[in-house]
Enzyme design. Structure first.
Site, short mmCIF file in Angstrom:
data_model
loop_
_atom_site.label_atom_id
_atom_site.label_comp_id
_atom_site.label_asym_id
_atom_site.label_seq_id
_atom_site.Cartn_x
_atom_site.Cartn_y
_atom_site.Cartn_z
N GLU A 65 0.84 -1.21 0.00
CA GLU A 65 0.00 0.00 0.00
C GLU A 65 0.86 1.24 0.00
OE1 GLU A 65 0.82 1.57 2.97
OE2 GLU A 65 1.85 -0.35 3.33
N GLU A 75 4.46 -0.23 1.00
CA GLU A 75 4.50 -0.41 -0.47
C GLU A 75 4.43 -1.89 -0.87
OE1 GLU A 75 7.88 1.44 -2.37
OE2 GLU A 75 7.56 3.35 -1.37
#
Lengths: 361, 361
Positions: free
Chosen positions: A175, A320
Site C-alpha cells: 500500500e 509499499e
C-alpha cells in the site's frame, strides 16, 4: 450473492489431510530434520494451502493499493498528503523501492488507485479502481459510507479473482497512503483490542508532538463512532476509522483465501487489513504468511497478539509491499527446497545414527 | 613473504572517507530516512568496502569447504562420519540445499575438498585441495600439525585471490564436515572466550548424552593442549582444536578482506573461522557481514560477544553456506536499492515537512 458474501463463504480452513505426507517428504530431504527451521514451516504451510505434497514453484503477484486519508488534516504524518500521488507516479516510473524489489525477486507488481485524492485517470499503467478521492476525516465523520467500504473491499476481491484466473499462487500485499498508520493503528486498537500507547507509532517519522496528535485523533474518532467496547463489528470499524486501501487489502486477502492463493502480508498497514479479514472469517488466517516485523512500534504488539512469527526482521517501516516482496523470495526458496533437494534414499546418504545412551548419537 | 603473511598484512581498516557521501545518497532515495532499516546498513557497509558511493551489483561466489574430524571417534555427532563424503557427492549432483539456494539466488557455488577422509580424486567438479584425510582426534593429539594448518589456511587465501581475479565482489562461506560443531565450539570457548555450557550445542541433533560427550571432549582437548587461559594464540588454537575446513574458511576471509571482497559469513562453523580471522587481524571484521542467527545454541553467545546483528533469523542449523546464500540475495537487493531507486529530486517527490511544534510534523 455479492462478491463479498461469496468470498467470505468460500473460505474454508486448510485441510490437514496431507500434513503427514508433506512432513514425511520434508524430513526425507538430505539435511537433519528441522535443520532449515522456519523455511520448512513456510514450505509446509504453502504445500497445505495448495493441497499438494510437493507444490509447483509459486507464480507471484503483488498489488500495491494507493489511497489518501482525510485524517491527515489533523497533522498525523511527517510527509504532506500530496506525496501519495507523487509516489504513485514514481512507481509508474519504476523508481520506488517496491519496483526495485519486485524486479529483484521476479514478482509482478501492480499499482491500484483505490482512493488517491487526485485525478489519475490519465496516468498509464495504474489500475484505475478509484472509489473516492480519499477518505473523510475520521475525527469528524465516518471515513467511508457503507457503500464505499463495500466497493473498496470488492475491488480487492475482484483482483484476487483476476489473479486466480491468471494462475497466481502466491500474492503479496502492499500500500501507499500518507497518513495510513493512523487508520491502521485505530483498527488494531479497536479490534485486537489493545492500548493506544502500545499500538500508535511514528509512521514515516513524526516527532513527539505529532505522535500525541495521532493518539488524540484516534481516541477522538473511537469515541465519536462509539467503537470503544469489546467485540466490535470489523466491517463497521473498517468503515468508520479505516481506509480505502486497507479495505481493498482486506478484500484481496479474503478473495485469495477463497481461491487458495497464499498471501504474504507486508507490514503494519497490511497487518491491520489482515486483522479485519480474520475477524470477518477466521479461516482466512490459514492462508496468510507474515513477511516481516515492522519497525513501526505497534507491529510487535500485533504479532504477539496473533501469535505469529514474521519471516524477516529487518527494521523496515516503508510499506509499499517491500517486506512482502523480499519474503516472497524466501517462499520460493522453500518450495524449491521441496522440489529440488535430493532425498536420503535417492542420494545414498546415511541417516542419523539410532539414538542410544551408548555410542555416537 | 608467504601467502598467509601477505594476506594478513594487506588487510586494512575500511576507510570512512566516503561515509557522508554514501549516507547522503541513501537518504536521498524516495523513502523516509531509515525506512529500509537493516538493508540500508548493509548497503552502506558494502559501499564502504567497495570504496564506491554507488557500488556495482555484486558478482557472487560461495565456497563450501569439506573436511572430516578425528574427534568424531568420541561420539560427538548424530550422523556417521561417512556422511561428509556422501554429502559432497550429493552436492556434485546438485541435490544439496546449498545447490538449490545457490541456483535460487544466482550464486556460483564451488565445493572444495580440503580434508575429506576418502579419496575424492576421481570425483569431477570438486576443487581438489586436500591437505589430509581429516584431522586427528583433538582429545588425544593436535588436530593438525603447524604445516597442515598453514596449508589449509593458504587453500582459502588462494581461492580468495582466484575469486578476486575473476571479479567476484561478494563471497559466501560454507562448509560440510560431520562433527564440526565440536571444533567450532572449542575455538569459541578458547578465543571469545566463553563458558562451555553456553557454547556447545546439539549440532545436527545429538541427544543429552551426546551433548555431554561433546562438552567432555572439548574440555579434555583444551586441557591437553593447555589452551585454558586468556589471550590464547588464535593460530595455535586453530591447529590444536580446529578443523581443516575451518582453517580454509579463515584463510578465505583473510584473503577476501585483503582484496576488499565483502564476505557473507554463514552460521556457527563459519563464525568460528571468522573469530580466528578477526583475532589474526582485527581489521578483517570490517569486511564481514553475518548472514543469519543459527539455531545452534552457542551462536547467540557468539553474536552477542562480537556485537553483530545477523541479517536473517530463520532457525537454520545446517551449514553448507545455506544461510549465507539467502542473505547474499539481500545484499544484492540493498545494492539495487542504491542503484535503481529514484531520488527525491529526480522523482519530484516532496520531502518530509519541517519539524515543528505546530502544524503537521
Amino acid at each position: 450473492m455479492s462478491l463479498f458474501e461469496k468470498a467470505k463463504k468460500d473460505i474454508v480452513e486448510v485441510s490437514s489431510e496431507l500434513d503427514e505426507q508433506i512432513w514425511a517428504h520434508i524430513n526425507d530431504l538430505t539435511k537433519p530434520p528441522g535443520a532449515l527451521g522456519e523455511l520448512e514451516q513456510v514450505a509446509f504451510r504453502f504445500a497445505r494451502i495448495r493441497r499438494e505434497t510437493i507444490p509447483a514453484v509459486p507464480k507471484k503477484r503483488l498489488y500495491t493499493f494507493a489511497g489518501d486519508h482525510g485524517v491527515t488534516e489533523e497533522g498525523v504524518s511527517a510527509f504532506p498528503a500530496e506525496v501519495t500521488v507523487q509516489m504513485v507516479a514514481n512507481m509508474m516510473q519504476g523508481g520506488a523501492a517496491i519496483n526495485v524489489f519486485g524486479r529483484h525477486v521476479d514478482c509482478d507488481v501492480q499499482v491500484v488507485d483505490v482512493g488517491v485524492n487526485a485525478d489519475l485517470s490519465a496516468m498509464e499503467g495504474v489500475l484505475h479502481r478509484k472509489v473516492r478521492m480519499g477518505t473523510r476525516n475520521m475525527v469528524t465523520e465516518a471515513a467511508m459510507t457503507e457503500a464505499e467500504v463495500m466497493q473498496a473491499l470488492e475491488v480487492g476481491i475482484a483482483l484476487a479473482l483476476d489473479a486466480a484466473a491468471d494462475g497466481v499462487t502466491l500474492m503479496g500485499t502492499g500500500e501507499m497512503g500518507i497518513g495510513n498508520t493512523t487508520p491502521a493503528a485505530a483498527l488494531m486498537h479497536v479490534l485486537l483490542p489493545c492500548d493506544l500507547k502500545q499500538i500508535v507509532g511514528r509512521g514515516t517519522g513524526v516527532d513527539d508532538v505529532g505522535l500525541q496528535r495521532k493518539r488524540d485523533a484516534i481516541a477522538a474518532a473511537v469515541r465519536l463512532h462509539s467503537l470503544d467496547g469489546n467485540d466490535q463489528d470489523p466491517l463497521l470499524a473498517l468503515q468508520k476509522v479505516g481506509g480505502l486501501e486497507i479495505a481493498a487489502l482486506t478484500g484481496l486477502m479474503l478473495g485469495c483465501a477463497a481461491k487458495r492463493i497464499a498471501v504474504v502480508v507486508d507490514g503494519f498497514i497490511s497487518s491491520a487489513a489482515a486483522l479485519v479479514a480474520c475477524k470477518l472469517n477466521p479461516a482466512t488466517s490459514d492462508y496468510l504468511l507474515f513477511s516481516h516485523l515492522s519497525a513501526e512500534q505497534g507491529h510487535r504488539r500485533f504479532v504477539e497478539g496473533l501469535g505469529v512469527r514474521p519471516i524477516l526482521d529487518l527494521g523496515f517501516r516503508l510499506g509499499e509491499g517491500t517486506g512482502a516482496a523480499l519474503a516472497m523470495s524466501l517462499v520460493d526458496a522453500s518450495v524449491k527446497m521441496m522440489r529440488e533437494m535430493a532425498t536420503f534414499s535417492s542420494a545414498g546418504v546415511s541417516t542419523a545414527l539410532e539414538e542410544s545412551g551408548e555410542g555416537a548419537a
